[in-house]
Design a protein around this motif. Structure first.
Motif, PDB file in Angstrom:
ATOM      1  N   ARG A  99      11.336  -3.831  -4.410  1.00 25.31           N
ATOM      2  CA  ARG A  99      10.653  -3.030  -5.417  1.00 25.31           C
ATOM      3  C   ARG A  99       9.169  -3.378  -5.407  1.00 25.31           C
ATOM      4  O   ARG A  99       8.809  -4.545  -5.269  1.00 25.31           O
ATOM      5  N   THR A 100       8.332  -2.375  -5.581  1.00 17.08           N
ATOM      6  CA  THR A 100       6.888  -2.595  -5.582  1.00 17.08           C
ATOM      7  C   THR A 100       6.305  -2.244  -6.946  1.00 17.08           C
ATOM      8  O   THR A 100       6.828  -1.401  -7.677  1.00 17.08           O
ATOM      9  N   ASN A 101       5.198  -2.901  -7.246  1.00 13.70           N
ATOM     10  CA  ASN A 101       4.502  -2.679  -8.505  1.00 13.70           C
ATOM     11  C   ASN A 101       3.012  -2.738  -8.207  1.00 13.70           C
ATOM     12  O   ASN A 101       2.556  -3.666  -7.522  1.00 13.70           O
ATOM     13  N   TYR A 102       2.260  -1.762  -8.692  1.00 13.97           N
ATOM     14  CA  TYR A 102       0.824  -1.695  -8.417  1.00 13.97           C
ATOM     15  C   TYR A 102       0.029  -1.579  -9.710  1.00 13.97           C
ATOM     16  O   TYR A 102       0.483  -0.959 -10.676  1.00 13.97           O
ATOM     17  N   ALA A 103      -1.161  -2.133  -9.692  1.00 12.66           N
ATOM     18  CA  ALA A 103      -2.106  -1.882 -10.767  1.00 12.66           C
ATOM     19  C   ALA A 103      -2.478  -0.402 -10.729  1.00 12.66           C
ATOM     20  O   ALA A 103      -2.584   0.195  -9.661  1.00 12.66           O
ATOM     21  N   ASP A 104      -2.674   0.189 -11.904  1.00 10.62           N
ATOM     22  CA  ASP A 104      -3.021   1.614 -11.957  1.00 10.62           C
ATOM     23  C   ASP A 104      -4.276   1.913 -11.144  1.00 10.62           C
ATOM     24  O   ASP A 104      -4.393   2.984 -10.546  1.00 10.62           O
ATOM     25  N   SER A 105      -5.196   0.978 -11.120  1.00 10.66           N
ATOM     26  CA  SER A 105      -6.484   1.207 -10.464  1.00 10.66           C
ATOM     27  C   SER A 105      -6.373   1.315  -8.944  1.00 10.66           C
ATOM     28  O   SER A 105      -7.300   1.788  -8.293  1.00 10.66           O
ATOM     29  N   VAL A 106      -5.250   0.869  -8.370  1.00  9.57           N
ATOM     30  CA  VAL A 106      -5.123   0.894  -6.909  1.00  9.57           C
ATOM     31  C   VAL A 106      -4.006   1.813  -6.429  1.00  9.57           C
ATOM     32  O   VAL A 106      -3.838   1.993  -5.211  1.00  9.57           O
ATOM     33  N   LYS A 107      -3.262   2.393  -7.342  1.00  8.41           N
ATOM     34  CA  LYS A 107      -2.163   3.289  -6.947  1.00  8.41           C
ATOM     35  C   LYS A 107      -2.683   4.430  -6.088  1.00  8.41           C
ATOM     36  O   LYS A 107      -3.692   5.047  -6.409  1.00  8.41           O
ATOM     37  N   GLY A 108      -1.981   4.690  -4.995  1.00  2.00           N
ATOM     38  CA  GLY A 108      -2.379   5.751  -4.085  1.00  2.00           C
ATOM     39  C   GLY A 108      -3.399   5.326  -3.051  1.00  2.00           C
ATOM     40  O   GLY A 108      -3.673   6.064  -2.103  1.00  2.00           O
ATOM     41  N   ARG A 109      -3.979   4.152  -3.226  1.00  2.37           N
ATOM     42  CA  ARG A 109      -4.983   3.663  -2.256  1.00  2.37           C
ATOM     43  C   ARG A 109      -4.516   2.414  -1.526  1.00  2.37           C
ATOM     44  O   ARG A 109      -4.841   2.213  -0.356  1.00  2.37           O
ATOM     45  N   PHE A 110      -3.789   1.557  -2.216  1.00  3.71           N
ATOM     46  CA  PHE A 110      -3.326   0.293  -1.635  1.00  3.71           C
ATOM     47  C   PHE A 110      -1.827   0.357  -1.388  1.00  3.71           C
ATOM     48  O   PHE A 110      -1.087   0.977  -2.161  1.00  3.71           O
ATOM     49  N   THR A 111      -1.398  -0.317  -0.331  1.00  7.40           N
ATOM     50  CA  THR A 111       0.018  -0.401  -0.023  1.00  7.40           C
ATOM     51  C   THR A 111       0.376  -1.833   0.319  1.00  7.40           C
ATOM     52  O   THR A 111      -0.240  -2.432   1.213  1.00  7.40           O
ATOM     53  N   ILE A 112       1.363  -2.359  -0.381  1.00  7.74           N
ATOM     54  CA  ILE A 112       1.836  -3.707  -0.091  1.00  7.74           C
ATOM     55  C   ILE A 112       3.063  -3.617   0.795  1.00  7.74           C
ATOM     56  O   ILE A 112       3.896  -2.715   0.632  1.00  7.74           O
ATOM     57  N   SER A 113       3.154  -4.533   1.741  1.00 10.47           N
ATOM     58  CA  SER A 113       4.310  -4.561   2.626  1.00 10.47           C
ATOM     59  C   SER A 113       4.706  -6.009   2.879  1.00 10.47           C
ATOM     60  O   SER A 113       3.894  -6.924   2.698  1.00 10.47           O
ATOM     61  N   ARG A 114       5.930  -6.158   3.316  1.00  9.83           N
ATOM     62  CA  ARG A 114       6.466  -7.518   3.468  1.00  9.83           C
ATOM     63  C   ARG A 114       7.371  -7.578   4.683  1.00  9.83           C
ATOM     64  O   ARG A 114       8.178  -6.681   4.910  1.00  9.83           O
ATOM     65  N   ASP A 115       7.220  -8.627   5.446  1.00 11.32           N
ATOM     66  CA  ASP A 115       8.120  -8.909   6.560  1.00 11.32           C
ATOM     67  C   ASP A 115       9.098  -9.959   6.071  1.00 11.32           C
ATOM     68  O   ASP A 115       8.737 -11.126   5.909  1.00 11.32           O
TER      69      ASP A 115
END
Length: 118
Positions: A56-72
């Motif tokens: 599950r991912t969670n983003y700050a409103d200020s970065v939604k649509g611009r930043f993407t978190i990923s994990r190996d």
């Protein structure tokens, strides 16, 4: 000894992109959430993005649509792809690993500077 090694920061023009990476070592087996926080000059540290062990991912409103978190999950690394960067994104970015099991522990990287400027 636990270490979180961050890489990928630097200077970028507004509208540009950067990719941050974090490679933990010494944490051992467990259930972890991983994420990125940032602290701008004169401001408190804030959550940027987080990804749980359950994907599950969670983003700050200020970065939604611009930043993407990923994990190996095999390598236990976490990355943050930052696009359409704005001057307000300028901050020191910190990698965070929150271990939930077998016992709770909170680990932080030393921080890496991202500067958005023309």
């Amino acid at each position: 000894q636990v270490q979180l090694v961050e890489s990928g920061g630097g200077l970028v023009q507004p509208g540009g992109s950067l990719r941050l990476s974090c490679e933990p070592s010494g944490i051992g087996f467990g259930i972890y959430d991983m994420g990125w926080y940032r602290q701008a000059p004169g401001k408190e540290r804030e959550l940027v993005a987080q990804i749980t062990n359950g994907r599950r991912t969670n983003y700050a409103d200020s970065v939604k649509g611009r930043f993407t978190i990923s994990r190996d999950y095999a390598k236990n690394t976490v990355s943050l792809q930052m696009n359409s960067l704005k001057r307000d994104d300028t901050a020191v970015y910190y990698c965070n690993v929150l271990r939930k099991l077998p016992s709770r522990a909170d680990y932080w990287g030393k921080g890496i500077l991202v500067t958005v400027s023309s």
